[in-house]
Design a protein around this motif. Structure first.
Motif, PDB file in Angstrom:
ATOM      1  N   ALA A 580      -7.118 -10.041   9.583  1.00 47.44           N
ATOM      2  CA  ALA A 580      -6.076 -10.563   8.697  1.00 47.44           C
ATOM      3  C   ALA A 580      -6.481 -10.368   7.240  1.00 47.44           C
ATOM      4  CB  ALA A 580      -5.838 -12.048   8.990  1.00 47.44           C
ATOM      5  N   GLY A 581      -7.772 -10.548   6.961  1.00 49.38           N
ATOM      6  CA  GLY A 581      -8.232 -10.336   5.597  1.00 49.38           C
ATOM      7  C   GLY A 581      -8.022  -8.899   5.142  1.00 49.38           C
ATOM      8  N   ASP A 582      -8.323  -7.943   6.029  1.00 43.91           N
ATOM      9  CA  ASP A 582      -8.092  -6.535   5.675  1.00 43.91           C
ATOM     10  C   ASP A 582      -6.616  -6.259   5.461  1.00 43.91           C
ATOM     11  OD1 ASP A 582     -10.790  -6.146   5.858  1.00 43.91           O
ATOM     12  OD2 ASP A 582     -10.733  -5.211   7.848  1.00 43.91           O
ATOM     13  N   SER A 583      -5.771  -6.865   6.319  1.00 45.85           N
ATOM     14  CA  SER A 583      -4.328  -6.679   6.150  1.00 45.85           C
ATOM     15  C   SER A 583      -3.847  -7.259   4.833  1.00 45.85           C
ATOM     16  CB  SER A 583      -3.589  -7.339   7.325  1.00 45.85           C
ATOM     17  OG  SER A 583      -2.192  -7.205   7.165  1.00 45.85           O
ATOM     18  N   ILE A 584      -4.417  -8.385   4.430  1.00 48.74           N
ATOM     19  CA  ILE A 584      -4.036  -8.983   3.148  1.00 48.74           C
ATOM     20  C   ILE A 584      -4.467  -8.088   1.993  1.00 48.74           C
ATOM     21  CG2 ILE A 584      -4.541 -10.919   1.611  1.00 48.74           C
ATOM     22  CD1 ILE A 584      -4.632 -12.686   4.098  1.00 48.74           C
ATOM     23  N   LEU A 585      -5.669  -7.516   2.082  1.00 48.54           N
ATOM     24  CA  LEU A 585      -6.136  -6.629   1.019  1.00 48.54           C
ATOM     25  C   LEU A 585      -5.225  -5.404   0.895  1.00 48.54           C
ATOM     26  CD1 LEU A 585     -10.004  -6.711   1.599  1.00 48.54           C
ATOM     27  CD2 LEU A 585      -8.714  -7.816  -0.227  1.00 48.54           C
ATOM     28  N   LEU A 586      -4.796  -4.847   2.015  1.00 47.43           N
ATOM     29  CA  LEU A 586      -3.891  -3.708   1.968  1.00 47.43           C
ATOM     30  C   LEU A 586      -2.543  -4.101   1.368  1.00 47.43           C
ATOM     31  CD1 LEU A 586      -4.645  -2.088   5.457  1.00 47.43           C
ATOM     32  CD2 LEU A 586      -5.139  -1.105   3.234  1.00 47.43           C
ATOM     33  N   THR A 587      -2.065  -5.285   1.714  1.00 48.68           N
ATOM     34  CA  THR A 587      -0.784  -5.760   1.178  1.00 48.68           C
ATOM     35  C   THR A 587      -0.870  -5.974  -0.313  1.00 48.68           C
ATOM     36  OG1 THR A 587      -0.289  -6.833   3.298  1.00 48.68           O
ATOM     37  CG2 THR A 587       0.966  -7.562   1.368  1.00 48.68           C
ATOM     38  N   VAL A 588      -1.951  -6.605  -0.753  1.00 50.96           N
ATOM     39  CA  VAL A 588      -2.126  -6.840  -2.186  1.00 50.96           C
ATOM     40  C   VAL A 588      -2.224  -5.505  -2.934  1.00 50.96           C
ATOM     41  CG1 VAL A 588      -3.719  -7.773  -3.914  1.00 50.96           C
ATOM     42  CG2 VAL A 588      -3.161  -9.108  -1.890  1.00 50.96           C
ATOM     43  N   ALA A 589      -2.947  -4.525  -2.362  1.00 52.69           N
ATOM     44  CA  ALA A 589      -3.072  -3.228  -3.009  1.00 52.69           C
ATOM     45  C   ALA A 589      -1.710  -2.557  -3.156  1.00 52.69           C
ATOM     46  CB  ALA A 589      -4.028  -2.334  -2.210  1.00 52.69           C
ATOM     47  N   ARG A 590      -0.857  -2.629  -2.102  1.00 54.18           N
ATOM     48  CA  ARG A 590       0.477  -2.024  -2.201  1.00 54.18           C
ATOM     49  C   ARG A 590       1.340  -2.749  -3.227  1.00 54.18           C
ATOM     50  NH1 ARG A 590      -0.093  -1.619   3.524  1.00 54.18           N
ATOM     51  NH2 ARG A 590       1.034  -3.585   3.761  1.00 54.18           N
ATOM     52  N   ARG A 591       1.289  -4.079  -3.246  1.00 55.03           N
ATOM     53  CA  ARG A 591       2.102  -4.827  -4.204  1.00 55.03           C
ATOM     54  C   ARG A 591       1.680  -4.555  -5.643  1.00 55.03           C
ATOM     55  NH1 ARG A 591       2.461 -10.833  -1.275  1.00 55.03           N
ATOM     56  NH2 ARG A 591       3.693 -10.160   0.551  1.00 55.03           N
ATOM     57  N   LEU A 592       0.370  -4.460  -5.860  1.00 58.43           N
ATOM     58  CA  LEU A 592      -0.107  -4.141  -7.219  1.00 58.43           C
ATOM     59  C   LEU A 592       0.274  -2.722  -7.609  1.00 58.43           C
ATOM     60  CD1 LEU A 592      -3.678  -5.752  -7.158  1.00 58.43           C
ATOM     61  CD2 LEU A 592      -1.664  -6.593  -8.362  1.00 58.43           C
ATOM     62  N   GLY A 593       0.183  -1.791  -6.661  1.00 60.75           N
ATOM     63  CA  GLY A 593       0.506  -0.404  -6.973  1.00 60.75           C
ATOM     64  C   GLY A 593       1.957  -0.215  -7.365  1.00 60.75           C
ATOM     65  N   ARG A 594       2.864  -1.015  -6.776  1.00 56.10           N
ATOM     66  CA  ARG A 594       4.283  -0.883  -7.126  1.00 56.10           C
ATOM     67  C   ARG A 594       4.584  -1.357  -8.541  1.00 56.10           C
ATOM     68  NH1 ARG A 594       5.181  -2.457  -1.527  1.00 56.10           N
ATOM     69  NH2 ARG A 594       5.270  -4.645  -2.168  1.00 56.10           N
ATOM     70  N   LEU A 595       3.722  -2.164  -9.131  1.00 55.38           N
ATOM     71  CA  LEU A 595       3.968  -2.699 -10.477  1.00 55.38           C
ATOM     72  C   LEU A 595       3.456  -1.759 -11.578  1.00 55.38           C
ATOM     73  CD1 LEU A 595       2.926  -6.418  -9.902  1.00 55.38           C
ATOM     74  CD2 LEU A 595       5.244  -5.485  -9.977  1.00 55.38           C
ATOM     75  N   LEU A 596       2.631  -0.783 -11.213  1.00 50.50           N
ATOM     76  CA  LEU A 596       1.972   0.044 -12.229  1.00 50.50           C
ATOM     77  C   LEU A 596       2.802   1.271 -12.574  1.00 50.50           C
ATOM     78  CD1 LEU A 596      -1.724  -0.025 -10.983  1.00 50.50           C
ATOM     79  CD2 LEU A 596      -0.616  -1.525 -12.626  1.00 50.50           C
ATOM     80  N   GLN A 597       2.567   1.749 -13.773  1.00 47.34           N
ATOM     81  CA  GLN A 597       3.124   3.013 -14.225  1.00 47.34           C
ATOM     82  C   GLN A 597       2.136   4.141 -13.877  1.00 47.34           C
ATOM     83  OE1 GLN A 597       6.165   3.315 -15.531  1.00 47.34           O
ATOM     84  NE2 GLN A 597       6.489   1.090 -15.364  1.00 47.34           N
ATOM     85  N   PRO A 598       2.597   5.402 -13.890  1.00 46.19           N
ATOM     86  CA  PRO A 598       1.679   6.515 -13.539  1.00 46.19           C
ATOM     87  C   PRO A 598       0.443   6.588 -14.421  1.00 46.19           C
ATOM     88  CG  PRO A 598       3.969   7.263 -13.517  1.00 46.19           C
ATOM     89  CD  PRO A 598       3.988   5.864 -14.071  1.00 46.19           C
ATOM     90  N   ARG A 599       0.528   6.125 -15.664  1.00 45.66           N
ATOM     91  CA  ARG A 599      -0.614   6.211 -16.564  1.00 45.66           C
ATOM     92  C   ARG A 599      -1.663   5.147 -16.266  1.00 45.66           C
ATOM     93  NH1 ARG A 599       1.739   5.635 -22.361  1.00 45.66           N
ATOM     94  NH2 ARG A 599      -0.484   5.914 -22.866  1.00 45.66           N
ATOM     95  N   ASP A 600      -1.282   4.082 -15.551  1.00 44.31           N
ATOM     96  CA  ASP A 600      -2.198   2.974 -15.283  1.00 44.31           C
ATOM     97  C   ASP A 600      -3.091   3.306 -14.088  1.00 44.31           C
ATOM     98  OD1 ASP A 600      -0.855   1.678 -17.338  1.00 44.31           O
ATOM     99  OD2 ASP A 600       0.602   0.791 -15.950  1.00 44.31           O
TER     100      ASP A 600
END
Length: 962
Positions: A580-600
């Motif tokens: 579950a911890g690994d799944s949470i880390l993957l979820t957090v990574a996807r959610r953070l990635g959607r907020l970033l611009q290509p330059r970030d």
């Protein structure tokens, strides 16, 4: 009977020589314009005369022949003598130089050669001025003076029985000749030295056996030239007799090194073992001969000269023999060795006297250097040029290719002459091509090569054709019919024909696609996180450093580092498991990635810690809003195995500041400090890094102690935030703000040190400092500027100051000393401070107003003041709190505007002016102007300024009184 005849005849001749003196000599006429006269053939030689000699002088101008007797310098000896006479037919006195060289290669001989010596001990003149001997290292030089019309007979005592040459020189001509010869000697020695050094360096680099042999020959030639030119004696201070030993030894070593070179270059040891034996014996004999030079230099030199001629003859025979048997090195040596034979013949004519020109000896030495240079070129060409392979060797190459085919390697064969490439059919099958599609000109591969490898492929083939040597090892990609690329490694070497040109390029092609893919995976895993696929710490630091470097040249680029850490993540792992911890880390990574611009850049630093390099936003407010979006995006619960897991994150922000973050690690460390500070505050928070966070808590006492000395050390500075009149957008005044520049911690925010000052009572000293400095600056501005209404300055007053009875005295003293205009120095008091004791506050504020100070109610709208009490306070200005002015999100745009308009109307009803805090943008400024505010302050009009910058802003050139 005849046995006793020879001694008697000899004795009789000696008696006759003593009775009948030598006859008169023939005089040599000396023209005034003659630069040099060879006297060798005009000299009369006398030997066995004993320690004295009687000669008849040449007839003078009067025709009289006189007799003179000359004694030797040492009695009892039997030196050799020479007699010559000179006539001056001119009307002017002449000065000439008698020159007898110590050594001359010309005429020195082969058997028991003359290796040089001092020639003339002393010269005696029949009349006139006695000859004077001059200092010279390579000749006996005597200066003569010939009177006008005089004929002078000279008798010279010799040190050696043989006098090779005697010249009469005009002094300046002799000087010019020596100068020219010295320049020539220097050039020849320099070239020989550079050549020897170059061959030595090449030997060190290359290491082939022919290079030390050639270098030894070059050094031997250099030594011989230095001795022959007299350079050796000048450096080591040796005399003429020592030069004879050095000269004989040098000639012996020259012969020995020539033997070594010939043996090493032709590699004679591989032809027959006897060649090695002969060369070894010859070399040992020459080395023993070098030792003999110490005891009998002429004998050693004579044998060395014979050996040199023998080496030249035998070497020519060997070179021609090996050249006719196909030895490439021997063919290359033929021109050089023929020149060596010519040089040896010329040297033989010179030493025998057949070649008697004075330029013969320097020319021979220069030719010897040229020969060594040609030998150097020859061995360079032989060592560095690749050995050619004849057309007949192609069959052997093809056999090797067949063996490689059995090893499952792909054959690559480029026929350069016909420009045809042949490859094994396996590669065409692998690429999905038709049979023979890869066969053809080398340029036909260009369309199949990857665009990035085409130039390198072309340059590789061109280099092989140009250099005609070396090996090819190139990796390139070929395009398959299905669109994929396969990696291949070409290993080949050129085949050189008899004319020295490349005729074929033969090698193998190996499929290295799997190796390349594995290498790319290794490189990717080295800089990326295995779980999330995000960049790891290494690539994060690399991109952060790039962003910081770019920020130095781009003012609009202000990279920010944001650390995001999941709260209570360890407890989640313990409760629901690591999966579950690994799944949470993957979820957090996807959610953070959607907020970033290509330059970030988003990276996983460690565990549940993520880091962001934010370059798409540069304003502090926008960065904080972005962090808030991160917090809200991750707060959405994660469902795992029909179970909802609530998430919260602590966010730390490190804003860009070149002074705070000289290194990339410092910026990430500061963001982590801010993140941990957010965790200590309960988590689910956003914190912006402040330098005081490093020492907060444990260093609070130290900060308090340093604050006590901050005023003494001049660390506390007064800054001024502009207050702008909205009617015409001019600067109406300033709000004075305290700033602490700590020498170790850097900038300490007021929110950090003002509470400590309030608790410890230091706020009183700080407040008085602010009041005095602000009044001085204000007085200077008003003195330099005559504007109406006058510029004002607002100074904050703390609760401790308000409760002190000395506040009235401090205000009175400041106003009296500075003479600021009435009510232009305003004291700011917060709404909550006044309402703590309304009665006392109203009394104190009234008396302050009577002293001539203005009053401003700060942070209006943040407290709960009563309008009845508010009417009793003598404030002339109300400052609307920024939190109240920016309450759009809670109230809505229309409700917020209505409330602000009501507050402004209330201030006007009480006879007060309104100042709106928190003007962050142009839209805020327009809105505040529309609702009736007279003044506004905020970042829309700039950040707080230093005193000097504030003076420039208002146009006051005068300096404040300190």
């Amino acid at each position: 009977m005849f046995r006793f005849a020879y001694p008697i005849l000899t004795l009789l001749l000696l008696l006759l020589a003593g009775i009948f003196p030598a006859g008169a000599v023939e005089s040599v006429r000396v023209p005034a314009d003659a630069s040099a006269i060879d006297l060798t053939r005009w000299v009369e030689n006398y030997s066995s005369q004993g320690d004295r000699i009687q000669v008849s002088t040449a007839p003078g101008s009067d025709g009289i022949v006189r007799r003179i007797e000359v004694h030797a310098r040492e009695s009892g000896g039997h030196p050799a003598w020479i007699v010559f006479a000179l006539t001056n037919d001119t009307d002017e006195q002449m000065e000439r130089l008698i020159v007898a060289p110590h050594f001359r290669l010309v005429g020195s001989g082969v058997i028991w050669p003359d290796l040089g010596s001092e020639r003339i001990a002393e010269i005696t003149a029949s009349q006139g001025i006695a000859p004077e001997k001059e200092e010279s290292t390579d000749a006996d030089v005597f200066r003569l003076t010939l009177d006008p019309g005089a004929t002078v007979t000279y008798v010279a005592e010799l040190k050696t029985p043989k006098l090779p040459q005697l010249y009469l020189w005009e002094p300046e001509a002799y000087k010019d000749k020596n100068t020219s010869l010295t320049l020539y000697k220097g050039i020849v020695i320099g070239i020989a030295g550079l050549l020897a050094l170059f061959l030595t360096i090449v030997f060190v680099v290359k290491g082939a056996v022919i290079f030390p042999a050639a270098a030894a020959l070059a050094w031997a030639v250099l030594a011989y030239i230095c001795i022959d030119f007299g350079f050796w004696g000048k450096v080591f201070g040796s005399d003429v007799n020592a030069d004879r030993i050095w000269r004989a030894g040098a000639e012996t070593v020259l012969s020995a090194t020539l033997v070594v070179f010939l043996f090493a270059y032709l590699n004679l040891s591989r032809w027959h073992v006897r060649a090695s034996h002969v060369a070894g014996i010859w070399l040992m004999f020459l080395l023993a001969l070098a030792g003999l030079a110490v005891y009998d230099a002429p004998v050693a030199a004579g044998v060395a000269r014979i050996s040199l001629a023998t080496i030249a003859a035998v070497g020519l025979i060997l070179v021609l023999y090996l050249a006719t048997h196909g030895v490439e090195r021997a063919v290359m040596l033929i021109p050089t060795w023929l020149l060596l034979v010519v040089w040896v013949c010329a040297a033989g004519f010179a030493v025998n006297g057949s070649l008697a020109n004075d330029l013969a000896s320097p020319a021979l030495l220069g030719g010897l250097v040229l020969l060594v240079m040609l030998i150097g070129f020859t061995i360079m060409q032989s060592a560095f040029a690749s050995g050619g392979v004849a057309h007949g060797a192609i069959t052997d190459v093809e056999r090797k290719a067949l063996a490689l085919t059995g090893a499952n390697d792909i054959i690559f064969d480029w026929d350069v002459a016909n420009d045809q490439i042949f490859v094994s059919p396996e590669i065409e099958d692998q690429l999905g091509l038709k049979r023979g599609e890869l066969e053809g000109p080398a340029a036909s591969w260009m369309d199949l090569l990857h665009p990035l490898e085409r130039d390198r492929y072309r340059a590789c083939l061109d280099t092989v054709l140009e250099q005609r040597r070396g090996r090819v090892c190139q990796d390139f990609r070929l395009h398959a019919s299905d669109g994929h690329y396969f990696w291949f490694r070409l290993r080949a070497r050129p085949v050189v024909g008899q004319d020295g040109d490349v005729v074929r390029l033969v090698g193998t092609l190996a499929d290295v696609t799997d190796q390349k893919n594995a290498l790319e995976r290794l490189l990717h895993d080295a800089v990326h996180d295995n779980l999330t696929g995000l960049p790891n710490r290494e690539i994060f630091f690399d991109r952060l450093e790039l962003a910081l470097v770019q920020a130095e040249s781009l003012a609009e680029l202000r990279p920010t580092v944001i650390c995001v850490d999941i709260d209570r993540f360890r407890k989640i792992n313990e409760t629901v498991g690591v999966s579950a911890g690994d799944s949470i880390l993957l979820t957090v990574a996807r959610r953070l990635g959607r907020l970033l611009q290509p330059r970030d850049t988003l990276a996983r630093i460690s565990g549940d810690l993520f880091a962001i390099i934010l370059v798409s936003e540069s304003q502090t407010e926008q960065i904080v809003n972005f962090a808030d979006r991160i917090r809200r995006a991750i707060s959405t619960p994660v469902t795992f195995a029909n179970r909802e897991i609530a998430l919260s994150v602590s966010v730390g922000i490190a804003l860009f500041d070149p002074q705070w973050h000289p290194k990339r690690e410092d910026m990430l460390k500061d963001a982590e400090i801010a993140m941990r500070h957010a965790k200590r505050e309960g988590g689910g928070r956003i914190e912006v890094y402040r330098p005081s966070m490093r020492t907060q808590g444990s260093n609070r006492q130290a900060l308090e102690n340093e604050l006590r000395h901050a005023l003494e050390r001049d660390e506390i500075k007064l800054f001024f935030q502009p207050v702008v009149r909205l009617e015409d957008r001019t600067v109406a005044g300033f709000e004075a703000l305290l700033r602490w520049r700590h020498p170790r911690l850097g900038r300490v925010e007021p929110a950090e040190f003002l509470p400590i000052a309030e608790e410890t009572g230091l706020i009183v000293d700080l407040g008085l400092f602010a009041l005095q400095r602000a009044a001085r600056e204000l007085a200077a501005w008003q003195k330099a500027l005559d504007v109406q209404p006058p510029i004002f300055v607002c100074v904050n007053v703390s609760s401790r100051q308000l409760l002190r009875h000395d506040l009235l005295t401090d205000v009175k003293n400041v106003l009296t000393r500075t003479n600021v205009l009435p009510y232009s120095l305003k004291l700011e008091l917060s709404e909550s401070l006044v309402m703590e004791n309304p009665e006392y506050s109203a009394q104190i504020l009234g008396r302050i107003k009577e002293l001539g100070a203005g009053l401003a109610l700060d942070d209006f709208g943040s407290g709960y003041s009563s309008l009845a009490y508010l009417q009793r306070f003598p404030f002339d200005t109300i400052k609307i709190d920024r939190s109240f002015a920016r309450s759009q999100e809670a109230l809505g745009q229309n409700d917020r505007a209505s409330m602000l308009r009501s507050v402004v109307a209330l201030a006007h009803d009480f006879g007060m002016e309104a100042v709106a805090e928190g003007a962050e943008s142009e839209s805020d400024v327009i809105e505040f102007s529309q609702i009736g505010c007279e003044y506004a302050q905020g970042f829309a009009f700039g950040h707080p300024l230093s005193a000097a910058d504030a003076r420039k802003l208002v146009g006051a050139a005068a300096e404040p009184a300190i």
